[in-house]
Design a protein around this motif. Structure first.
Motif, mmCIF file in Angstrom:
data_model
loop_
_atom_site.group_PDB
_atom_site.id
_atom_site.type_symbol
_atom_site.label_atom_id
_atom_site.label_comp_id
_atom_site.label_asym_id
_atom_site.label_seq_id
_atom_site.Cartn_x
_atom_site.Cartn_y
_atom_site.Cartn_z
ATOM 1 N N VAL A 46 -65.166 5.765 32.626
ATOM 2 C CA VAL A 46 -66.503 6.507 32.390
ATOM 3 C C VAL A 46 -66.389 7.853 31.420
ATOM 4 O O VAL A 46 -67.334 7.791 30.334
ATOM 5 C CB VAL A 46 -66.808 7.215 33.751
ATOM 6 C CG1 VAL A 46 -68.164 7.934 33.711
ATOM 7 C CG2 VAL A 46 -67.092 5.966 34.745
ATOM 8 N N LEU A 47 -65.134 8.465 31.437
ATOM 9 C CA LEU A 47 -65.089 9.625 30.228
ATOM 10 C C LEU A 47 -64.846 9.032 28.852
ATOM 11 O O LEU A 47 -65.504 9.442 28.044
ATOM 12 C CB LEU A 47 -63.718 10.330 30.807
ATOM 13 C CG LEU A 47 -63.609 11.579 29.918
ATOM 14 C CD1 LEU A 47 -64.540 12.689 30.221
ATOM 15 C CD2 LEU A 47 -62.065 12.073 30.063
ATOM 16 N N GLY A 94 -66.131 6.025 27.913
ATOM 17 C CA GLY A 94 -67.317 5.777 27.505
ATOM 18 C C GLY A 94 -68.419 6.691 26.955
ATOM 19 O O GLY A 94 -69.228 6.778 26.067
ATOM 20 N N ASN A 95 -68.333 7.773 28.004
ATOM 21 C CA ASN A 95 -69.219 9.002 27.622
ATOM 22 C C ASN A 95 -69.253 9.766 26.397
ATOM 23 O O ASN A 95 -69.964 9.983 25.429
ATOM 24 C CB ASN A 95 -69.355 9.955 28.791
ATOM 25 C CG ASN A 95 -70.031 9.305 29.915
ATOM 26 O OD1 ASN A 95 -70.980 8.600 29.979
ATOM 27 N ND2 ASN A 95 -70.022 9.829 31.296
ATOM 28 N N VAL A 96 -67.694 10.145 26.133
ATOM 29 C CA VAL A 96 -67.191 10.493 24.828
ATOM 30 C C VAL A 96 -67.784 9.804 23.764
ATOM 31 O O VAL A 96 -68.197 10.207 22.778
ATOM 32 C CB VAL A 96 -65.745 10.932 24.884
ATOM 33 C CG1 VAL A 96 -65.126 11.437 23.664
ATOM 34 C CG2 VAL A 96 -65.433 11.831 25.812
ATOM 35 N N THR A 97 -67.493 8.518 23.901
ATOM 36 C CA THR A 97 -67.898 7.644 22.840
ATOM 37 C C THR A 97 -69.375 7.569 22.457
ATOM 38 O O THR A 97 -69.965 7.581 21.252
ATOM 39 C CB THR A 97 -67.334 6.065 22.822
ATOM 40 O OG1 THR A 97 -66.073 6.318 23.548
ATOM 41 C CG2 THR A 97 -67.462 5.304 21.842
ATOM 42 N N VAL A 98 -70.383 7.540 23.528
ATOM 43 C CA VAL A 98 -71.509 7.569 23.596
ATOM 44 C C VAL A 98 -71.780 9.083 22.746
ATOM 45 O O VAL A 98 -72.961 8.929 21.702
ATOM 46 C CB VAL A 98 -72.361 7.517 24.890
ATOM 47 C CG1 VAL A 98 -73.748 7.861 24.654
ATOM 48 C CG2 VAL A 98 -72.154 5.984 25.185
ATOM 49 N N ALA A 99 -71.359 10.100 23.122
ATOM 50 C CA ALA A 99 -71.822 11.358 22.797
ATOM 51 C C ALA A 99 -71.343 11.447 21.109
ATOM 52 O O ALA A 99 -72.125 11.829 20.339
ATOM 53 C CB ALA A 99 -70.900 12.388 23.397
ATOM 54 N N THR A 119 -73.273 1.004 22.589
ATOM 55 C CA THR A 119 -71.889 1.663 22.883
ATOM 56 C C THR A 119 -71.903 1.949 24.305
ATOM 57 O O THR A 119 -70.749 1.603 24.853
ATOM 58 C CB THR A 119 -72.154 3.083 22.116
ATOM 59 O OG1 THR A 119 -72.262 2.950 20.759
ATOM 60 C CG2 THR A 119 -70.785 3.685 22.321
ATOM 61 N N ARG A 120 -72.913 2.169 25.069
ATOM 62 C CA ARG A 120 -72.900 2.484 26.401
ATOM 63 C C ARG A 120 -72.675 1.179 27.030
ATOM 64 O O ARG A 120 -71.697 1.035 28.107
ATOM 65 C CB ARG A 120 -74.321 2.750 26.834
ATOM 66 C CG ARG A 120 -74.630 3.181 28.297
ATOM 67 C CD ARG A 120 -73.779 4.383 28.893
ATOM 68 N NE ARG A 120 -72.671 3.502 29.478
ATOM 69 C CZ ARG A 120 -71.627 4.160 29.720
ATOM 70 N NH1 ARG A 120 -71.054 5.378 29.512
ATOM 71 N NH2 ARG A 120 -70.669 3.382 30.639
ATOM 72 N N ASP A 130 -69.491 -1.213 30.021
ATOM 73 C CA ASP A 130 -70.093 -1.630 31.315
ATOM 74 C C ASP A 130 -68.982 -2.912 32.004
ATOM 75 O O ASP A 130 -68.778 -2.682 33.239
ATOM 76 C CB ASP A 130 -71.426 -2.199 31.290
ATOM 77 C CG ASP A 130 -72.323 -1.242 31.048
ATOM 78 O OD1 ASP A 130 -71.972 -0.059 31.349
ATOM 79 O OD2 ASP A 130 -73.728 -1.453 30.764
#
Ligand code: ATP
Length: 601
Positions: free
Chosen positions: A273-274, A276-281, A308-309, A313
């Motif tokens: 999750v981390l 994924g979120n860092v990449t989306v950010a 990206t998100r 998944d």
């Protein structure tokens, strides 16, 4: 040591060549299972490719709608937006329909494969010789048919779907992102390295934990089955408390392993999750500036964020696949090992038919050992003329049951030949062999079903009258009539339970109905009380009249109906003669007989 058959099961440290051999065996089995459904597999693959492409097209269409459709609509041209919406809808419906179809099709494939495998395991295990079953415990056999097949089912039902869909989804998403915007593709690439490190870390640790978990759960099953199989000994020796402690320890170690698996997921899931979120950010930051600079349209920004998100998944499901894959691979290894076992007594290549056996049995130069280094019959010759009744006596471990097992071809001699009417048992057609030679043992096993069905095993096409006549001939008719439903009583249901002696009478009736040329009774009257045994003895006179019979009995009362007595010691016949000759002599049998007579007084 070899890894062929089930021998590899006891080992954990394989050489590279051995691992390769086992993997190749599993793959061969998998290949042979998939071969009949290959057309369906190809169709399913096509469906999943198209449906994934349809799903992945979503964000690109949204970007198109926002960046082209909206400005056009502001210019009073509604067509681009409507067309985009239409295509989005069609892609969505097509994707859903194909997924529905794919789900049904893949379930059919997995059912077909599992049913095929289940049948193969059952039929093959049933064919394997007594030798195999005597060493391969029932707990292990049950595991093959239950938990192992379940592991494969889990993989086929969800694991493979998740993997195939996951890989396609991630690949298509990455391709779509790169095609839409190369820069975002580069940002995503930056996430790949931590992703690989995290996944590798998870795989290495989970591999050993998943293995420990499987071993722990298999030990639970084996312990449970063995305890319940030996429930009489458990109760007789009051070992419940001890068993509770042992089982408790096994449950605890299973719990500990599973707790560590959960801890592992506790790091892996948030890690995913981390990342994924860092990449989306990162994509939001980079592309936000590019939108402000006019290098990127707002719709494209949204699409890159969605891709990206979504890229992350399927990751967690794919990590789970690793677990089901490992369990299924281990299960497949063990099942393929059982299927690789060859029956110790193979069917003849050119079987000889013997329609009407007379019943002459000969042992010519027979040598036999269960294990290579311990000879049980060193050198054995015996000629039993057709129609003779033999009483085989001797001390415990002398080899009497072994002789019976060789005569029934539960085992083949290490050297020499056992013949029926001059035909080597190894050449005899299995059907003729089973019809000609029947062994009744002490266990007198009854299968679930009625008494009549249990007797009819001796002759499946027997009429009700024939079944009754067989029961009457061995003196079982009366007690069967007194059971709650007579011959229709279910022997395994409450109320239908029969005593050990009654079970023996039923198995006598079964043998009587089978009407073999050679009948072997291995301690078959040991559970009968003296009056019942007398009754059976009378019945035996008729039962044995026109056939060859070998009676193994510790109670010497049986000897009275024998034409000839053989005394066995250490795998050899030490005395051979008529009962009267031996009794009136001074040999071992005379001593045994005198001691037995004294014990009766
Ligand atoms: N499946 C087996 N594997 C290995 N050894 C075996 C097996 N069955 C029997 N034996 C060995 O073979 C020898 C002969 O056993 P067998 O059962 O033929 O004796 P027996 O004369 O029938 O004895 P009993 O009167 O106690 O039934 C024994 O030493 C036994 O330990």
């Amino acid at each position: 040591m070899t890894v062929s058959g089930v021998k590899g099961e006891e080992r954990h440290n394989f050489t590279k060549a051995e691992s390769k051999q086992i993997r190749a065996r599993s793959l061969r089995l998998l290949g042979s299972l998939l071969l009949p459904v290959r057309a369906k597999v190809v169709l399913a693959m096509l469906m999943v490719v198209v449906s994934t492409a349809a799903q992945v097209s979503g964000p690109a269409l949204i970007a198109f709608g926002i960046d082209r459709g909206l400005p056009a609509l502001l210019e009073q041209d509604w067509l681009p937006l409507a067309a985009t919406g239409g295509v989005y809808l069609v892609a969505g419906v097509l994707g859903a329909l194909l997924i529905a179809w794919y789900t049904v099709l893949s379930a059919r494939i997995s059912q077909a494969v599992l049913i095929d495998l289940r049948k193969r395991v059952f039929l093959h295990t049933q064919k394997l010789s007594l030798e195999f079953h005597e060493s391969y415990t029932s707990g292990r056999i049950i595991s093959r048919q239950t938990s192992d097949l379940d592991a494969i089912r889990e993989l086929l039902d969800s694991g493979i779907n998740q993997l195939v869909q996951g890989i396609l989804y991630m690949s298509f998403t990455a391709i779509a992102l790169v095609l839409l915007d190369g820069t975002s593709g580069l940002v995503l690439l930056g996430a790949v390295l931590p992703l690989v490190i995290l996944t590798r870390w998870f795989q290495v640790r989970s591999q050993s934990l998943f293995r420990q978990s499987r071993v722990a759960s298999a030990s639970l099953i084996v312990r449970f089955v063995e305890t319940m199989t030996g429930i009489r000994a458990v109760k007789a020796f009051r070992t419940e408390k001890h068993n509770e402690t042992v089982f408790g320890k096994l449950v605890e170690s299973y719990r500990m392993v599973n707790a560590r698996v959960i801890q592992l997921f506790g790091v892996f899931d948030p890690g995913l999750v981390l990342i994924g979120n860092v990449t989306v950010a990162a994509v939001l930051l980079v592309n936000g500036f590019r939108v402000a600079d006019g290098q990127l349209a707002i719709g494209a920004l949204l699409a890159t964020l969605l891709y990206t998100r979504r890229f992350f998944d399927p990751m967690e499901e794919m990590a789970m696949f690793y677990n089901s894959y490992q369990s299924a691979a281990a299960a497949l290894e063990k099942i393929s090992g059982v299927l690789e076992e060859r029956p110790g007594v193979p069917d003849p290549v050119a079987p000889v038919d013997l329609w009407e056996a007379h019943g002459r049995v000969r042992f010519d130069n027979v040598q036999f050992a269960y294990q290579a280094d311990r000879e049980i019959l060193p050198h054995f010759d015996l000629d039993i003329p057709a129609g003779q009744t033999i009483a085989l006596v001797g001390s415990t471990g002398a080899g009497k049951s072994t002789l019976a097992k060789l005569m029934s071809r539960f085992y083949d001699p290490t050297d020499g030949q056992v013949r029926l009417d001059d035909v080597d048992l190894r050449d005899l057609h299995p059907k003729d062999l089973r019809r000609a030679i029947v062994m009744v043992t002490q266990e007198a096993y009854l299968f679930s079903g009625s008494v009549a069905e249990n007797i009819a095993i001796g002759k499946p096409d027997a009429s009700a009258q024939q079944i009754c006549a067989a029961a009457a001939a061995v003196g079982a008719h009366e007690f069967i009539e007194n059971l709650p439903n007579g011959y229709d009583t279910d022997v395994n249901k409450r109320g239908g339970r029969v005593s050990a002696g009654q079970r023996q009478l039923i198995s006598f009736a079964r043998a009587f109905l089978a009407n073999p040329a050679v009948l072997i009774l291995d301690e078959a009257t040991s559970s009968l009380d003296i009056p019942s045994e007398r009754l059976v003895q009378e019945a035996l006179q008729t039962l044995l009249a026109d056939r060859t019979a070998v009676i193994i009995a510790h109670r010497l009362s049986t000897v009275a109906i024998a034409d000839r007595v053989l005394v066995m010691e250490h795998g050899r016949i030490v005395e051979d003669g008529t009962p009267n000759d031996l009794i009136s002599g001074t040999g071992r049998f005379a001593t045994m007989h005198a001691a037995w007579r004294e014990s009766l007084v």
